[in-house]
Design a protein around this motif. Structure first.
Motif, mmCIF file in Angstrom:
data_model
loop_
_atom_site.group_PDB
_atom_site.id
_atom_site.type_symbol
_atom_site.label_atom_id
_atom_site.label_comp_id
_atom_site.label_asym_id
_atom_site.label_seq_id
_atom_site.Cartn_x
_atom_site.Cartn_y
_atom_site.Cartn_z
ATOM 1 N N ALA A 73 44.041 29.833 36.991
ATOM 2 C CA ALA A 73 43.540 31.122 36.115
ATOM 3 C C ALA A 73 42.635 32.702 36.344
ATOM 4 C CB ALA A 73 43.648 31.148 34.644
ATOM 5 N N ILE A 76 42.854 32.225 40.553
ATOM 6 C CA ILE A 76 43.251 33.299 41.310
ATOM 7 C C ILE A 76 42.372 34.840 40.117
ATOM 8 C CG2 ILE A 76 45.088 34.401 40.375
ATOM 9 C CD1 ILE A 76 44.977 31.824 41.925
ATOM 10 N N TYR A 77 42.256 35.169 39.196
ATOM 11 C CA TYR A 77 41.517 36.398 38.488
ATOM 12 C C TYR A 77 39.937 36.937 39.351
ATOM 13 C CZ TYR A 77 39.275 39.185 35.278
ATOM 14 O OH TYR A 77 39.080 39.936 34.772
ATOM 15 N N HIS A 113 59.270 38.962 43.678
ATOM 16 C CA HIS A 113 57.677 37.962 43.250
ATOM 17 C C HIS A 113 57.186 38.096 44.726
ATOM 18 C CE1 HIS A 113 55.828 34.652 42.614
ATOM 19 N NE2 HIS A 113 56.141 34.680 40.538
ATOM 20 N N ASN A 132 57.977 35.970 31.345
ATOM 21 C CA ASN A 132 56.260 34.882 32.260
ATOM 22 C C ASN A 132 57.383 33.743 32.113
ATOM 23 O OD1 ASN A 132 54.024 34.216 33.549
ATOM 24 N ND2 ASN A 132 54.494 33.206 31.468
ATOM 25 N N ASP A 137 53.036 26.792 35.925
ATOM 26 C CA ASP A 137 52.940 27.990 37.135
ATOM 27 C C ASP A 137 52.926 28.836 36.219
ATOM 28 O OD1 ASP A 137 53.044 25.971 38.896
ATOM 29 O OD2 ASP A 137 54.465 27.431 40.212
ATOM 30 N N GLY A 138 53.748 28.704 34.976
ATOM 31 C CA GLY A 138 53.706 30.523 34.337
ATOM 32 C C GLY A 138 53.253 30.721 33.282
ATOM 33 N N TRP A 140 49.503 28.907 33.497
ATOM 34 C CA TRP A 140 48.376 29.750 33.776
ATOM 35 C C TRP A 140 48.693 31.593 35.371
ATOM 36 C CZ3 TRP A 140 47.741 31.263 38.911
ATOM 37 C CH2 TRP A 140 49.260 31.708 40.159
ATOM 38 N N THR A 141 49.477 31.635 34.988
ATOM 39 C CA THR A 141 49.866 33.265 35.700
ATOM 40 C C THR A 141 49.880 33.960 33.888
ATOM 41 O OG1 THR A 141 51.090 32.024 37.172
ATOM 42 C CG2 THR A 141 51.839 34.232 36.497
ATOM 43 N N ARG A 142 50.252 33.445 33.303
ATOM 44 C CA ARG A 142 50.062 33.983 31.558
ATOM 45 C C ARG A 142 48.820 34.242 31.835
ATOM 46 N NH1 ARG A 142 51.830 32.558 25.244
ATOM 47 N NH2 ARG A 142 51.020 34.090 24.872
ATOM 48 N N ILE A 145 47.647 37.867 34.007
ATOM 49 C CA ILE A 145 48.693 38.791 34.075
ATOM 50 C C ILE A 145 47.546 39.124 32.851
ATOM 51 C CG2 ILE A 145 49.848 38.310 35.374
ATOM 52 C CD1 ILE A 145 51.890 37.796 33.350
ATOM 53 N N THR A 152 53.591 39.894 27.583
ATOM 54 C CA THR A 152 53.961 39.148 28.297
ATOM 55 C C THR A 152 54.877 38.262 28.070
ATOM 56 O OG1 THR A 152 52.352 36.860 27.363
ATOM 57 C CG2 THR A 152 52.647 37.513 30.307
#
Length: 295
Positions: A73, A76-77, A113, A132, A137-138, A140-142, A145, A152
């Motif tokens: 996370a 990516i951020y 996506h 989400n 995957d969801g 770390w995506t959470r 975002i 979410t």
């Protein structure tokens, strides 16, 4: 019309996307089913476990996977925060959203996506609630975002989707937009799921679809969604289609018709946006007139 078609035929190899094949879609679906079966908690007697569609508990992950979540996370951020300020956006058709807001409604956004990176930067810090998945995957995506100012709703088409829709319905009533990566979380690529249409019927808020094209970007063809990473200082265009309203008394036939309309609009704005920078100035001027002033 013939000139535009000829241009698109000549530049077809420059377009970033291809549909997911039936074989690949079946493989992804099988993988998702197997993953859900492996990660589901052993106990089925929990009060939260109403059934598979309502189960939004986080899957049990080994410690080696859990410790990866904050690391991924943060990485990516950081990439998004470094890349985002360099992107140059042109948004066409935003007046459709302004019309929805002026009527006292909120928007139910639906997009592929593939373009999640450029859109989360452009629309950061607006509080939009995104569906989400509860899978690895969801998780770390959470984090990513939410750090970017989104909310979410936990769930997906395969796990917790109906409860996620209930959360989104409440948020829309509270005056917050909601959004779906409509072919997520694992595909098939460019096949829209029914969540936005169901939510639109329940809330009276319209479905708003859009797509983003870039003049320079890297497409990861080894991912199910052909994930798009814009290059630094890339030019981008966002095309917003007119709102799609779903009557509260819509029957199954009407729901299917609205779902088809949403799918067609998603494909149309994708085709235009992905080929945008191969169009002539006159062709782009025509679309600017059609979609309205830029934001």
């Amino acid at each position: 019309m013939q000139g535009r078609d000829a241009t698109r035929r000549r530049d077809v190899r420059t377009l970033y996307y291809t549909p997911m094949s039936a074989k690949d879609a079946a493989r992804e679906a099988e993988r998702g089913t197997d993953h859900a079966a492996r990660s589901a908690p052993a106990s089925e007697n929990s009060a939260d476990a109403v059934n598979a569609h309502y189960d939004t508990r986080l899957p049990e992950l080994p410690w080696s996977r859990r410790i990866q979540i904050p690391v991924i996370a943060a990485a990516i951020y950081s990439v998004i925060c470094l890349l985002g300020p360099t992107l140059r956006y042109e948004a066409l058709g935003w007046e459709h959203a302004e019309g929805v807001y002026a009527s006292g409604k909120r928007c139910i956004w639906a997009f592929w996506h593939r373009v999640i990176i450029p859109i989360v930067w452009w629309h950061r810090n607006h509080g939009t609630v995104v569906m989400n998945t509860t899978a690895f995957d969801g998780q770390w995506t959470r984090k990513v975002i939410e750090w970017l100012g989104f909310g979410t709703a936990q769930g997906s088409s395969s796990r917790g989707g109906l409860r996620g829709l209930a959360v989104m319905a409440r948020r829309l009533e509270e005056g917050v937009d909601c959004a779906f990566t409509i072919d997520g979380p694992r595909g098939p690529r460019y096949v829209a799921k029914p969540g936005p249409v169901m939510l639109a019927r329940k809330t009276g808020c319209p479905v708003m679809v859009f797509h983003i094209g870039v003049d320079r970007g890297k497409t990861f063809t080894n991912t199910w969604d052909h994930f798009l990473l814009p290059m630094p200082f890339a030019r981008t265009v966002i095309l917003f289609a007119p709102p799609i309203y779903v009557p509260a008394d819509a029957d199954q036939q009407m729901l299917e018709a609205k779902h088809t309309e949403m799918q067609c609009e998603l494909e149309r704005v994708r085709d235009i946006a992905e080929g945008w920078f191969a169009l002539s100035d006159s062709q782009r001027a025509k679309y600017r007139t059609e979609f309205g002033d830029s934001k």
